[in-house]
Design an enzyme around this catalytic site. Structure first.
Site, PDB file in Angstrom:
ATOM      1  N   CYS A 231       0.842  -1.201   0.000  1.00 36.48           N
ATOM      2  CA  CYS A 231       0.000   0.000   0.000  1.00 36.48           C
ATOM      3  C   CYS A 231       0.878   1.252   0.000  1.00 36.48           C
ATOM      4  O   CYS A 231       1.702   1.436   0.897  1.00 36.48           O
ATOM      5  CB  CYS A 231      -0.917  -0.010   1.217  1.00 36.48           C
ATOM      6  SG  CYS A 231      -1.785   1.547   1.502  1.00 36.48           S
TER       7      CYS A 231
ATOM      8  N   CYS B 148       0.676   3.308   3.185  1.00 36.82           N
ATOM      9  CA  CYS B 148       1.463   2.726   4.275  1.00 36.82           C
ATOM     10  C   CYS B 148       2.939   3.050   4.084  1.00 36.82           C
ATOM     11  O   CYS B 148       3.649   3.403   5.030  1.00 36.82           O
ATOM     12  CB  CYS B 148       1.255   1.215   4.337  1.00 36.82           C
ATOM     13  SG  CYS B 148      -0.438   0.686   4.682  1.00 36.82           S
TER      14      CYS B 148
END
Length: 454
Positions: free
Chosen positions: A374, A377
């Site tokens: 991600c 993230c």
């Protein structure tokens, strides 16, 4: 810290000064007569006109301050804009960036060939800001170039420095050259990445000298303009910072042709075989035929030579071209893990289940639910690692739980997972975790959340 700006008036006035004549400049190869650094006209490009209301600012000593833009930039499709500017010249791109963001954008200057950025900015005739990261370990020649550039353009560079306490702790614990033994990332994070993060928190956009030909392993796909994948800007949260790369499509040889033609100050290390220039212990000359990045961190993997300032460029080899990542049978992406530090505990499924069951914990916990593929993230990795370091001796445990693949359904049902990343605080005397509600994931915002609950 005083902020320094330039204007075309201030710059042209400085060009007549001989105060910097002793600084070596690019040799006049192929030039038959001196040049006066003319204002190069822009190509026929249709820019969106906007009206700005401005407030007069009191000029700082020996500077001219750019007008403060009151109008807030609207959300733009920067991928579309990057495509529109694909064939634009660096001068056009620089003009567009300065026009669009006014006083909320600054040029990142490293003391190497990105002096070309300053020259392009000067040629637009618009005011511009310049900042640089002084790691404390630069070459003397780089500091000399900083001084020459300030005199040449009539500006004051906004220097950013690392936190003295952090540098002191690193050197006392590991010595002056620990990066030769365990990699350059820790030192770069303290001396470069964190000061950069502080600088960018005061901006809405920044301009870099990245080129696609600089590092085939990490920079071959950089766009002209993008939403910054790694850092946050003035407004905080994902998408709050825009990154411009005006020379992304320019060859290094063409950059040097431009520098020679414009007769600007350059780093004298270039004449000694240095091409890509960073800190003194981590930079060396390259041999004929070697790529320019081979002179940086030469003891490490040549495919991922980034210090963290442009970490969003690094892609795992297992990630597929569609951007979603190569996927195993369990649905999890085959990419390198993140949040990897001794200060962050990696929780297994039984570990997070036990944490959920406890009603009286010995210490509170802060846990991020994440997926390593991600990009949001990845963007918060630096701030979460820094937060973990700050909380290491505070009595608050910091952990991570990989919640994609087979664990996603469990995380959605039991851990309030909505999207990645999700951050939870587990108080000492309550089994119910508290979900962090904001998209602002900088260290200060996360610390305020923790301090309000522990």
């Amino acid at each position: 810290m005083a902020l320094a700006f330039t204007s075309s008036t201030a710059i042209h006035g400085s060009l007549s000064s001989a105060s910097y004549e002793q600084q070596p400049k690019v040799s006049q190869m192929g030039i038959t007569q001196p040049m006066d650094q003319p204002q190069i006209p822009l190509k026929a490009v249709k820019f969106t006109q906007r009206r700005w209301s401005v407030k007069p600012l009191v000029p700082l000593a020996a500077t001219i301050v750019a007008p403060e833009v009151e109008e807030k930039a609207e959300a733009d499709d920067y991928e579309k804009l990057a495509n529109e500017l694909m064939n634009a010249s660096p001068l056009e791109i620089m003009d567009k960036a300065l026009e669009k963001f006014g006083d909320d954008i600054a040029i990142a200057f490293s003391g190497a060939e990105d002096v070309a950025l300053l020259e392009y900015a000067r040629l637009t005739g618009r005011p511009f800001r310049v900042f640089s990261l002084d790691t404390g370990r630069l070459n003397p020649e780089t500091y000399q170039l900083f001084d020459a550039v300030e005199k040449h353009y009539g500006i004051r560079i906004e220097y950013m420095f690392p936190e003295a306490v952090e540098v002191q702790a690193l050197v006392r614990n590991k010595g002056l050259f620990s990066f030769y033994e365990d990699g350059h990332q820790e030192c770069c994070r303290i001396r470069k990445v964190r000061p950069l993060r502080r600088a960018l928190k005061g901006l809405r956009a920044w301009i870099t000298g990245q080129r696609k030909d600089q590092s085939p392993g990490t920079r071959s796909e950089i766009p002209i303009v993008q939403v910054d994948p790694s850092f946050e800007g003035l407004d905080g949260g994902v998408g709050s910072l825009v990154k411009w790369n005006p020379v992304a499509n320019v060859d290094g040889s063409d950059i040097w042709n431009f520098l020679r033609a414009m007769n600007v100050p350059v780093n004298t290390l270039h004449s000694q075989g240095y091409v890509s220039i960073g800190c003194e212990p981590c930079t060396r000359p390259v041999l004929p035929g070697q790529h320019e990045r081979e002179g940086r961190w030469w003891w490490e993997d040549s495919k991922a030579k980034e210090c963290g300032l442009h970490k969003g460029n690094i892609k795992d080899e297992s990630v597929s071209g569609n951007g979603s990542g190569a996927v195993h049978a369990n649905g999890s992406a085959a990419v390198a893990d993140i949040f990897s530090t001794n200060d962050i505990v990696s929780l297994s499924r039984p570990g997070i289940e036990n944490l959920l069951k406890l009603e009286n914990r010995r210490e509170p916990w802060l846990v991020v639910l994440y997926a390593p593929w991600c990009r949001f993230c990845q963007a918060m990795e630096g701030s979460y690692v820094e937060l973990a370091e700050k909380l290491a001796s505070s009595g608050v445990k910091v952990g991570k739980f990989r919640a994609d693949g087979e664990q996603k359904a469990f995380a959605q049902q039991e851990l309030q997972l909505g999207s990645f990343p999700t951050i939870l605080f587990f108080p000492r005397h309550s089994s119910q975790p508290i979900k962090y509600p904001s998209e602002k994931r900088d260290v200060d915002s996360l610390m305020a959340f923790v301090n309000s609950l522990r």
